[in-house]
Scaffold this motif. Structure first.
Motif, PDB file in Angstrom:
ATOM      1  N   PRO A  85      91.678  27.743  14.605  1.00 54.67           N
ATOM      2  CA  PRO A  85      91.505  26.480  15.261  1.00 54.67           C
ATOM      3  C   PRO A  85      90.767  26.131  16.730  1.00 54.67           C
ATOM      4  N   ARG A  86      89.586  25.634  16.289  1.00 55.81           N
ATOM      5  CA  ARG A  86      88.581  25.430  17.450  1.00 55.81           C
ATOM      6  C   ARG A  86      89.070  25.007  18.946  1.00 55.81           C
ATOM      7  N   LYS A  87      90.196  24.067  18.836  1.00 54.01           N
ATOM      8  CA  LYS A  87      90.637  23.332  19.934  1.00 54.01           C
ATOM      9  C   LYS A  87      91.485  24.430  20.648  1.00 54.01           C
ATOM     10  N   ILE A  88      92.146  25.389  19.939  1.00 54.65           N
ATOM     11  CA  ILE A  88      93.188  26.397  20.650  1.00 54.65           C
ATOM     12  C   ILE A  88      92.404  27.956  20.880  1.00 54.65           C
ATOM     13  N   LEU A  89      91.273  28.322  19.852  1.00 58.40           N
ATOM     14  CA  LEU A  89      91.205  29.790  19.926  1.00 58.40           C
ATOM     15  C   LEU A  89      90.805  30.041  21.200  1.00 58.40           C
ATOM     16  N   ASP A  90      90.039  29.255  22.324  1.00 55.56           N
ATOM     17  CA  ASP A  90      89.808  29.916  23.545  1.00 55.56           C
ATOM     18  C   ASP A  90      91.013  30.191  24.417  1.00 55.56           C
ATOM     19  N   ARG A  91      92.134  29.717  24.260  1.00 54.37           N
ATOM     20  CA  ARG A  91      93.198  29.790  24.843  1.00 54.37           C
ATOM     21  C   ARG A  91      94.444  30.363  23.952  1.00 54.37           C
ATOM     22  N   TRP A  92      94.046  31.205  22.984  1.00 55.30           N
ATOM     23  CA  TRP A  92      95.196  31.408  21.905  1.00 55.30           C
ATOM     24  C   TRP A  92      96.425  32.158  22.640  1.00 55.30           C
ATOM     25  N   PRO A  93      96.129  33.082  23.850  1.00 55.96           N
ATOM     26  CA  PRO A  93      97.336  33.448  24.336  1.00 55.96           C
ATOM     27  C   PRO A  93      98.273  32.604  24.756  1.00 55.96           C
ATOM     28  N   ALA A  94      97.743  31.545  25.604  1.00 52.55           N
ATOM     29  CA  ALA A  94      98.353  30.388  25.934  1.00 52.55           C
ATOM     30  C   ALA A  94      99.207  29.709  25.122  1.00 52.55           C
ATOM     31  N   PHE A  95      98.846  29.479  24.096  1.00 50.26           N
ATOM     32  CA  PHE A  95      99.174  28.918  22.997  1.00 50.26           C
ATOM     33  C   PHE A  95     100.441  29.749  22.615  1.00 50.26           C
ATOM     34  N   ILE A  96     100.471  30.993  22.314  1.00 51.67           N
ATOM     35  CA  ILE A  96     101.432  31.992  22.001  1.00 51.67           C
ATOM     36  C   ILE A  96     102.630  32.006  23.082  1.00 51.67           C
ATOM     37  N   ASN A  97     102.027  31.825  24.286  1.00 50.12           N
ATOM     38  CA  ASN A  97     103.178  32.250  25.546  1.00 50.12           C
ATOM     39  C   ASN A  97     103.868  30.971  25.225  1.00 50.12           C
ATOM     40  N   GLU A  98     103.496  29.655  24.966  1.00 43.14           N
ATOM     41  CA  GLU A  98     104.309  28.172  24.807  1.00 43.14           C
ATOM     42  C   GLU A  98     105.421  28.637  23.765  1.00 43.14           C
ATOM     43  N   VAL A  99     104.892  29.295  22.840  1.00 43.79           N
ATOM     44  CA  VAL A  99     106.064  29.340  21.622  1.00 43.79           C
ATOM     45  C   VAL A  99     107.093  30.128  22.032  1.00 43.79           C
ATOM     46  N   LYS A 100     106.631  31.322  22.728  1.00 44.94           N
ATOM     47  CA  LYS A 100     107.756  32.223  23.534  1.00 44.94           C
ATOM     48  C   LYS A 100     108.501  31.623  24.603  1.00 44.94           C
ATOM     49  N   ARG A 101     107.790  30.703  25.293  1.00 48.23           N
ATOM     50  CA  ARG A 101     108.503  30.290  26.287  1.00 48.23           C
ATOM     51  C   ARG A 101     109.601  29.269  25.898  1.00 48.23           C
ATOM     52  N   ARG A 102     109.239  28.398  24.864  1.00 49.22           N
ATOM     53  CA  ARG A 102     110.068  27.506  24.533  1.00 49.22           C
ATOM     54  C   ARG A 102     111.319  28.188  23.738  1.00 49.22           C
ATOM     55  N   MET A 103     110.888  29.374  22.861  1.00 48.16           N
ATOM     56  CA  MET A 103     112.027  30.012  22.261  1.00 48.16           C
ATOM     57  C   MET A 103     113.008  30.674  23.356  1.00 48.16           C
ATOM     58  N   ALA A 104     112.569  31.088  24.157  1.00 46.23           N
ATOM     59  CA  ALA A 104     113.329  31.586  25.422  1.00 46.23           C
ATOM     60  C   ALA A 104     114.261  30.516  26.130  1.00 46.23           C
ATOM     61  N   ALA A 105     113.608  29.512  26.159  1.00 42.73           N
ATOM     62  CA  ALA A 105     114.406  28.445  26.806  1.00 42.73           C
ATOM     63  C   ALA A 105     115.265  27.705  25.912  1.00 42.73           C
ATOM     64  N   LYS A 106     115.148  28.019  24.608  1.00 42.75           N
ATOM     65  CA  LYS A 106     116.131  27.071  23.627  1.00 42.75           C
ATOM     66  C   LYS A 106     116.043  25.783  23.885  1.00 42.75           C
ATOM     67  N   VAL A 107     114.739  25.205  23.852  1.00 43.12           N
ATOM     68  CA  VAL A 107     114.787  23.675  24.071  1.00 43.12           C
ATOM     69  C   VAL A 107     114.008  23.269  22.721  1.00 43.12           C
ATOM     70  N   GLN A 108     114.330  23.927  21.771  1.00 43.75           N
ATOM     71  CA  GLN A 108     113.629  23.654  20.549  1.00 43.75           C
ATOM     72  C   GLN A 108     114.747  22.351  19.985  1.00 43.75           C
ATOM     73  N   PRO A 109     113.929  21.091  19.560  1.00 44.40           N
ATOM     74  CA  PRO A 109     114.940  20.034  19.337  1.00 44.40           C
ATOM     75  C   PRO A 109     115.351  20.281  17.809  1.00 44.40           C
ATOM     76  N   LYS A 110     116.327  19.598  17.512  1.00 40.28           N
ATOM     77  CA  LYS A 110     117.059  19.454  16.149  1.00 40.28           C
ATOM     78  C   LYS A 110     115.990  18.789  15.315  1.00 40.28           C
ATOM     79  N   THR A 111     115.910  19.682  14.077  1.00 35.41           N
ATOM     80  CA  THR A 111     115.166  19.224  12.950  1.00 35.41           C
ATOM     81  C   THR A 111     115.938  18.409  11.998  1.00 35.41           C
ATOM     82  N   GLN A 112     115.035  17.482  11.291  1.00 31.93           N
ATOM     83  CA  GLN A 112     115.634  16.787  10.091  1.00 31.93           C
ATOM     84  C   GLN A 112     114.566  16.749   9.343  1.00 31.93           C
ATOM     85  N   ALA A 113     114.727  17.032   8.161  1.00 29.98           N
ATOM     86  CA  ALA A 113     113.775  16.675   7.165  1.00 29.98           C
ATOM     87  C   ALA A 113     114.134  15.425   6.203  1.00 29.98           C
TER      88      ALA A 113
END
Ligand code: ZN
Length: 277
Positions: A141-169
């Motif tokens: 993804p062109r808009k993310i490649l340059d800062r890929w580690p930051a993207f992954i860190n944000e995933v990790k941060r949210r998982m650790a913070a358990k701020v994941q919203p409830k999901t509804q399909a």
């Protein structure tokens, strides 16, 4: 609340490979389409149209919607690593929209929520969340490649913070197309497809006068809940007997079967519709 709209592409489209997959990776893409209106629903319509040919992916995310196109237990060609490539055969493809009239940061944030949801659902570890480039070398993804580690860190941060919203399909049913045949009327078409005439007209706003339809005209049939079941006439059946057995009136049965012009003229082998309510 994170809403996933499921607009699953019909199996008749070639992007539906119909080959089983156990998802072990998540592949992130950018759509590379910066046009106004090139949002998740527009990409859903693109896949529904069949114009993508054999190319497909599982989800498109914009600042407002997460739309699913292909079931996650089915592979899709999005990774560019070939028919038997690991990216194509084992990864869930997520496209993040770049439409000029959308909020890109919000789209990416929604995609992170989706990634976490899918990681948990399919037991996929963070090391297996990868950019498209990982599989094929493509700058995506062109808009993310340059800062890929930051993207992954944000995933990790949210998982650790358990701020994941409830999901509804939310399943949004996909319309099918129908070509008007000689002798068709809209009310008969509605009955045959188990939809209300009013819903059929709503889905075809181009029809200004319901009695003015022509042979070969394409209309869309909205998917309704089944309102009828088929019944094959047996020797000795009468409409009255069938109506009674199904706890409905003969009148209602006749209305559901406009092809029957005379209640006493039914033949064994004919298939009729029995209204379900
Ligand atoms: Zn890509």
């Amino acid at each position: 609340m994170m809403n996933i709209i499921q607009k699953i592409v019909p199996e008749s489209r070639s992007c539906r490979l119909k080959r089983a997959m156990i998802p072990r990776y998540i592949t992130i893409h950018n759509t590379a389409n910066t046009s106004r209106g090139a949002n998740a629903l527009a990409h859903a319509n693109y896949l529904l149209s069949g114009n993508s040919k054999i190319v497909g992916w599982h989800y498109t995310v914009d600042d407002k919607n997460i739309v699913q196109h292909i079931p996650t237990n089915e592979m899709a060609f999005h990774a560019g690593d070939g028919r038997y490539g690991t990216g194509n055969t084992q990864s869930i493809g997520i496209e993040i929209c770049q439409n000029a009239d959308g909020n890109y940061a919000k789209a990416e944030s929604n995609a992170i929520d989706l990634v976490i949801y899918l990681m948990k659902k399919h037991n996929i570890s963070i090391e297996r969340v990868v950019p498209h480039k990982h599989w094929s070398g493509k700058q995506c993804p062109r808009k993310i490649l340059d800062r890929w580690p930051a993207f992954i860190n944000e995933v990790k941060r949210r998982m650790a913070a358990k701020v994941q919203p409830k999901t509804q399909a939310k399943v949004e049913t996909v319309v099918t197309r129908y070509k008007i045949q000689r002798g068709d009327t809209l009310s008969e078409i509605a009955v045959r497809h188990g939809v209300e005439l009013a819903d059929l007209l709503k889905a075809n706003s181009q029809i200004k006068n319901p009695s003015l339809i022509y042979v070969g005209q394409l209309i869309v049939i909205p998917k309704g809940k089944p309102t009828h079941k088929d019944y094959t006439i047996k020797a000795g059946d009468t409409l009255w007997g069938i109506a009674t057995a199904n706890k409905i009136s003969v009148d209602k049965l006749m209305k559901a079967n406009p092809q029957i012009k005379n209640a006493s003229l039914i033949r064994p082998g004919d298939v009729i519709k029995i209204p379900l309510n």
